[in-house]
Design an enzyme around this catalytic site. Sequence first.
Site, PDB file in Angstrom:
ATOM      1  N   SER A  11      12.789   1.386  -7.511  1.00 63.66           N
ATOM      2  CA  SER A  11      13.836   1.134  -8.507  1.00 63.66           C
ATOM      3  C   SER A  11      15.219   1.194  -7.871  1.00 63.66           C
ATOM      4  O   SER A  11      15.439   1.912  -6.888  1.00 63.66           O
ATOM      5  CB  SER A  11      13.772   2.175  -9.622  1.00 63.66           C
ATOM      6  OG  SER A  11      12.560   2.094 -10.310  1.00 63.66           O
ATOM      7  N   SER A  48      11.453  10.442  -6.427  1.00 62.56           N
ATOM      8  CA  SER A  48      10.965  11.823  -6.472  1.00 62.56           C
ATOM      9  C   SER A  48      10.712  12.329  -5.062  1.00 62.56           C
ATOM     10  O   SER A  48      10.263  11.569  -4.206  1.00 62.56           O
ATOM     11  CB  SER A  48       9.658  11.906  -7.259  1.00 62.56           C
ATOM     12  OG  SER A  48       9.814  11.343  -8.518  1.00 62.56           O
ATOM     13  N   GLU A  69      -3.994   3.452  -9.998  1.00 61.34           N
ATOM     14  CA  GLU A  69      -4.322   4.687 -10.700  1.00 61.34           C
ATOM     15  C   GLU A  69      -4.571   4.476 -12.192  1.00 61.34           C
ATOM     16  O   GLU A  69      -4.820   5.422 -12.912  1.00 61.34           O
ATOM     17  CB  GLU A  69      -3.192   5.688 -10.497  1.00 61.34           C
ATOM     18  CG  GLU A  69      -1.868   5.115 -10.921  1.00 61.34           C
ATOM     19  CD  GLU A  69      -0.828   6.199 -11.107  1.00 61.34           C
ATOM     20  OE1 GLU A  69       0.283   5.873 -11.518  1.00 61.34           O
ATOM     21  OE2 GLU A  69      -1.155   7.356 -10.869  1.00 61.34           O
ATOM     22  N   GLN A  81       9.045   7.197  -2.961  1.00 62.00           N
ATOM     23  CA  GLN A  81       8.984   5.786  -3.342  1.00 62.00           C
ATOM     24  C   GLN A  81      10.383   5.210  -3.537  1.00 62.00           C
ATOM     25  O   GLN A  81      11.151   5.721  -4.354  1.00 62.00           O
ATOM     26  CB  GLN A  81       8.184   5.655  -4.642  1.00 62.00           C
ATOM     27  CG  GLN A  81       7.849   4.217  -4.990  1.00 62.00           C
ATOM     28  CD  GLN A  81       7.061   4.140  -6.285  1.00 62.00           C
ATOM     29  OE1 GLN A  81       7.600   4.405  -7.351  1.00 62.00           O
ATOM     30  NE2 GLN A  81       5.805   3.770  -6.190  1.00 62.00           N
ATOM     31  N   GLY A  82      10.715   4.170  -2.807  1.00 63.50           N
ATOM     32  CA  GLY A  82      12.009   3.507  -2.951  1.00 63.50           C
ATOM     33  C   GLY A  82      11.838   2.129  -3.575  1.00 63.50           C
ATOM     34  O   GLY A  82      11.906   1.122  -2.861  1.00 63.50           O
TER      35      GLY A  82
END
Lengths: 376, 287
Positions: free
Chosen positions: A124, A156, A239, A121-122
Amino acid sequence: MDLTYTPEEEEFRARLRRWLGEVLPKLPPAPAPSDWPARRAYDLGWQRMLHDAGYADVHWDASPTTRLIYLEETERAGAPYVGANFVGLLHAGPTIAAEGTPEQRSRWLPPILRGEEVWCQGFSEPGAGSDLAALRTRAWRDGDAYVVTGSKIWTSHAEVADWCELLVRTDPEAPRHRGITWLAMPMDAPGVTVRPLRTLAGSTEFAEVFLDEVRVPIANRVGAENDGWRVTMVTLSFERGTAFVGEVVACRRVLGELAAEARKNGRWDDPVLRRRLGRLNAEFRALWRLTQWNVSEASAGGVPGVGGSVFKLRYSHARQELYDAAADVLGPGALDLDRPWVLDRLSSLSYTIAAGTSQIQRNIVAERILGLPKGK
Amino acid sequence: MRFQLTEDQRALQAGVRELLDRRFGAEALRAAVDEPGLDRALWRELGAAGFFALRLPEADGGVGLGLPEAVLAFEEAGRALLPGPLTATHLAAGSVPGAATGETVVTAPDGGLVEWLAWADVVLGDADGAVPLRSLDPLTPLHRVAHQGEADPLAVLLAAAEQLGTATRACELAVQHARTREQFGQPVGAFQAVKHLCADMLVRAETARAAVYAAAVTEDPADIAAARLLADEAAVRGTRDCLQVHGGMGFTWECEVHLHLKRAWARSQRGGGITESEEVLAADLVA
């Protein structure tokens, strides 16, 4: 108010439990935390097994209650975590499923479900943390591609990812939330540099990702140009409700282990410690019920309720309290990194920060649930 | 699993709230503080509405509902600051004649105290040598008794339900005030320091709600102990934070916030000590 499960739900639980009992003993040992390629292979292998047994899409298609049972049972049985599949299964995948074209869905979703491709995930950036809409990574159009330059942080699994769900600014003149676009960026594209980031727990689970004129095909854009904020928000609530099911189950198990350890080492005779653990028992019982409440609400209404922020605020704090109590049980052992719970205590420090700090969550609760005004 | 209120439960909740709004609203509350006493007519009206006979089988003239419904009714009572020995009378329905209909007012010692002794028709348990005290809560007359007594788990849970009602009400009052009271040119609720107090009040109340409702369904002793701890915390800390949000007004007799805080303190004495509940939950970990 009914806490019993339907016969179908119980049947799902029994079948899953049987399957876990068969396959888990045959799993290879988990790789070392620092061995990223091995972790990738292990996590993808587990997803492949889930896929072949018909559980691959439990996060997507299943009812919230089925998802709750799945997460509860896999945690109880000690099954591997979602690991490197996290972003694919819980963020990027659902976004593509909801907002992607048929071509995009058939290109990206099956490899996620079959355990073949890893996403990261890009979102922040160094200058855009709690204030995500302040992101400045720029993308210009050039022919059939966007050219992207900027940097991302807290990514991550970046070292082993095939794809990155990337938020970029395509219109710096527009109001902040309206100039953002969602792109699927191949991580092997020229101009992508990954630098691991060491956390205070000593691990390298996050990375910084530097982007220097990276070309991303326009066909990789999900949703319309400048509509990326809305596209992203669809996923961020996905989620809620079941996100921490496994963790609450795990915390309750740890609490029992703490009590057993305290009995063994004599700390149990201290009434202050005993009552501290008793209070944590109340806390995690309540959090489990709150989870069931939120899941039931999601089942009834289809959309996750406001309970997500309430739960996250309380749980992130409770988890820190749990591992502080663990330190109390361990005594001097609390300074020994090789003792159980010591690293978990360090990791727990991120819980009141990641995925919306407690301060941001309180603003959300106060403004969106209680209707208090925004400050000047 | 469907851990949400059913249609019927929502209707019951709304019905009790409507009755209490009508019969024990702001004015009645004020009057009760000025002139303490038990409103026998209200008590009979509660009886007629089924408040005391809620869990009594229909064959015995009751409403035939369960503990979850009783918890919802007591939550509303807590919210409205309804005075009187509600728990003892409710628990006596079916065994003490007239309790179910509200004709007979029943009290019982709990945690070394007995409430509404001078007004009660029947005292269940050992209240020998009861000595009156000047009660901190203006709406709960109290006597001290020597005998500590055993805590009835149902009484503990119903007290927790009342605490939950108080916690919810405290949050609402704080939010109301924070939205309307202006300082420095904006509602004080626009300041994060105030906002965060209110958010924490809601988080505590909603966590307690899950615990209290679940305990009503399972009737498990550890669940009841957990409900009690979380509801006490939500009520006591919630009313204190509510007072803080009200600023100087909160410190006045006129503002109703102190009544909620004092009742929350009074209830937290019921059902044995806090430490007892903590020990129940500790023992559960090694059971």
